[in-house]
Motif scaffolding. Sequence first.
Motif, PDB file in Angstrom:
ATOM      1  N   ALA A  10       0.068 -52.809 -12.106  1.00  0.00           N
ATOM      2  CA  ALA A  10       0.299 -52.646 -10.670  1.00  0.00           C
ATOM      3  C   ALA A  10      -0.855 -51.907  -9.993  1.00  0.00           C
ATOM      4  N   ASP A  11      -1.979 -51.811 -10.675  1.00  0.00           N
ATOM      5  CA  ASP A  11      -3.174 -51.160 -10.129  1.00  0.00           C
ATOM      6  C   ASP A  11      -4.081 -52.255  -9.563  1.00  0.00           C
ATOM      7  N   TYR A  12      -4.110 -52.369  -8.239  1.00  0.00           N
ATOM      8  CA  TYR A  12      -4.861 -53.453  -7.599  1.00  0.00           C
ATOM      9  C   TYR A  12      -6.347 -53.386  -7.956  1.00  0.00           C
ATOM     10  N   LEU A  56      -2.707 -51.741  -0.428  1.00  0.00           N
ATOM     11  CA  LEU A  56      -2.888 -51.001   0.822  1.00  0.00           C
ATOM     12  C   LEU A  56      -3.731 -49.747   0.595  1.00  0.00           C
ATOM     13  N   GLU A  57      -3.486 -49.069  -0.505  1.00  0.00           N
ATOM     14  CA  GLU A  57      -4.247 -47.868  -0.829  1.00  0.00           C
ATOM     15  C   GLU A  57      -5.737 -48.179  -0.914  1.00  0.00           C
ATOM     16  N   ILE A  90      -5.554 -41.224   2.007  1.00  0.00           N
ATOM     17  CA  ILE A  90      -4.354 -41.833   1.427  1.00  0.00           C
ATOM     18  C   ILE A  90      -3.617 -40.803   0.578  1.00  0.00           C
ATOM     19  N   LEU A  91      -2.351 -40.589   0.896  1.00  0.00           N
ATOM     20  CA  LEU A  91      -1.460 -39.763   0.077  1.00  0.00           C
ATOM     21  C   LEU A  91      -0.354 -40.666  -0.450  1.00  0.00           C
ATOM     22  N   LEU A 161       0.493 -42.277   4.535  1.00  0.00           N
ATOM     23  CA  LEU A 161       1.395 -41.897   3.454  1.00  0.00           C
ATOM     24  C   LEU A 161       2.058 -43.147   2.878  1.00  0.00           C
ATOM     25  N   LEU A 162       1.906 -43.334   1.574  1.00  0.00           N
ATOM     26  CA  LEU A 162       2.539 -44.443   0.866  1.00  0.00           C
ATOM     27  C   LEU A 162       3.607 -43.870  -0.060  1.00  0.00           C
TER      28      LEU A 162
END
Length: 596
Positions: A10-12, A56-57, A90-91, A161-162
């Motif tokens: 799941a790591d783009y 998105l991150e 990004i948090l 924030l994600l």
Amino acid sequence: MAIEFPYGLADYRALIKERYLYIDRTDRIPLIEQAGRQLILLRPRRFGKTLWLSLLENYYDLARADEFDELFGHLAIGKNPTPKRNQYFILKWDFSSVSPQGDAETIKDNLHGHINVQIRNFCLRYKHHLSAEVKLHPTNAALSLESLVAVTQDAGHPLYLLIDEYDNFANEVMMSRQQGARDRYEALLYGEGALKSLFKTVKAISAGMGLERVFITGVSPIAMSDVSSAYNVAENISADPALNDLCGFRETEVATIVQNVADSCSLTAVEADQAMEMMQVFYNGYRFSREAQERIYNPTLAIYFLKHLQRHCRYPRKLLDENLATDRLKLDYVSRLPGGPEILSQVLDREQPLAIAELSERFGVADILNASRDGVTTATLLFYLGMLTLSTEVTEQGETTLNVPNLTAKDLYLERLRELHLGSGEDSDEIRAVTKPLYSQGDLQPLCAFIERKRLQLFDNRDYASANELTIKTVFLMLLAGNLFYILDSETELARGYADLTMIVRPDMRQYQLLDILIEFKYLSLERLKLSGRQLREMPQEALEQLPEVARQRHQAEAALTEYRTALENKYAGALRLRCFSVVTLGFERLLWAKY
């Protein structure tokens, strides 16, 4: 060249850099930006939500601007990026890593600990961009967050924030069988509970204090509903038709990959078509928006199958990925709700599909625990869990109907029903013994005798009021389910009708001497027969078979079986070793079967 399938990845950034399979959904980024600043997307487990957040991150992270071309240049958004790319701090929080174990105070500490760790990691990552120190509060992560936002404001970049799996640990607490689970849940989400207080802070700092965007993923709206007074600003985009396939695979995409794998394995065109059909019936079927025209595949299950097929040039023996086994726990929870067992049985009834006026986006734990036995709230929960999905059919009153998306979900229902009614291990050896003659010899007698002797006796007089063909068919399904050699289905669409039960040998299992099975069920009540239960028990089988109502039902079953047989034999082009049966049930006393 073999495809690198990103199972469990799941790591783009890693996925793109290491050239794993990625089906482009970056064209939806502008839609997400237009949708709002605080968004929530709900999808079932293992449906690609975490990968979407990782995308998105990487897209918005100001620290990854120099990697933009490598990560996105070949994709839709890379050719037409938005002005906001690489403009944010990004948090990211991942609530699936927050332990739900212990009392409410312990879980609160776990939550604050996770957030503080993420803030500490944030400070290390962006240390060259921050001119002041962020103060961490070990027992109050909300204060840590406020300190972080103050520092990022001074740095001149907004914060994004994600939040991944926002409801995970709350759901784990809620569904726990441990004593006091509900009290612990309420302590977290009601009043001044830890999670409610945290979202209250998120709402406050997003009102012009430096937190510009929030994107939240989860499975259901339950936890968000229970903190609604603290965080009532998020827009739920889950039912947007343009996002129906955001975290799933379309039919054409799967077909292209199947063909690639088939070529690498030198499969024939027929074998490639069979592999595609297997994926259709077991993994396709999800529809999250009424306006969406296309159903989509569960991406994790599809990759599980395709990776195994490419590596071994055969299907996985188990078509259900055991890493999705926790869905069983959710069905266990649903089965303990008011009317839960009845709902689990009803979802298998095609003639009376579950119908609801509207899918609720707001319902909390109290709504579930106090749900009426009509099953509307329970059915809605099953939709969010991915065990039901939106049908394209509507009732005459305009209600939306829900159906089971595929055979994988149906197998889980049958497995849970079997545990509820038959026990986890009771009679397992005998069940195998009485079903084996059916599979190998076309002999239904041992199974019918077992059901008549051990299962029909479990029903009582109260069950007669609601008894029908589905009641008996469900008993058969529970006993026959779980066989790895068959594609077992009920209400299979054939010849403009629906066959009650089909068991088609899997293409990869046709090397064994197994029969294909087709069964049509009929039910006759005591009232219709004008006989008592005692009379039925005492009458010899020959006399029962001569009853006019029995003969009439058998004639109807034979007519339907003739049509279904023709349809199946045409579909499988003579590959079947088909045996057809009718089963007429007389009250809860006797079973009469015939082979055609």
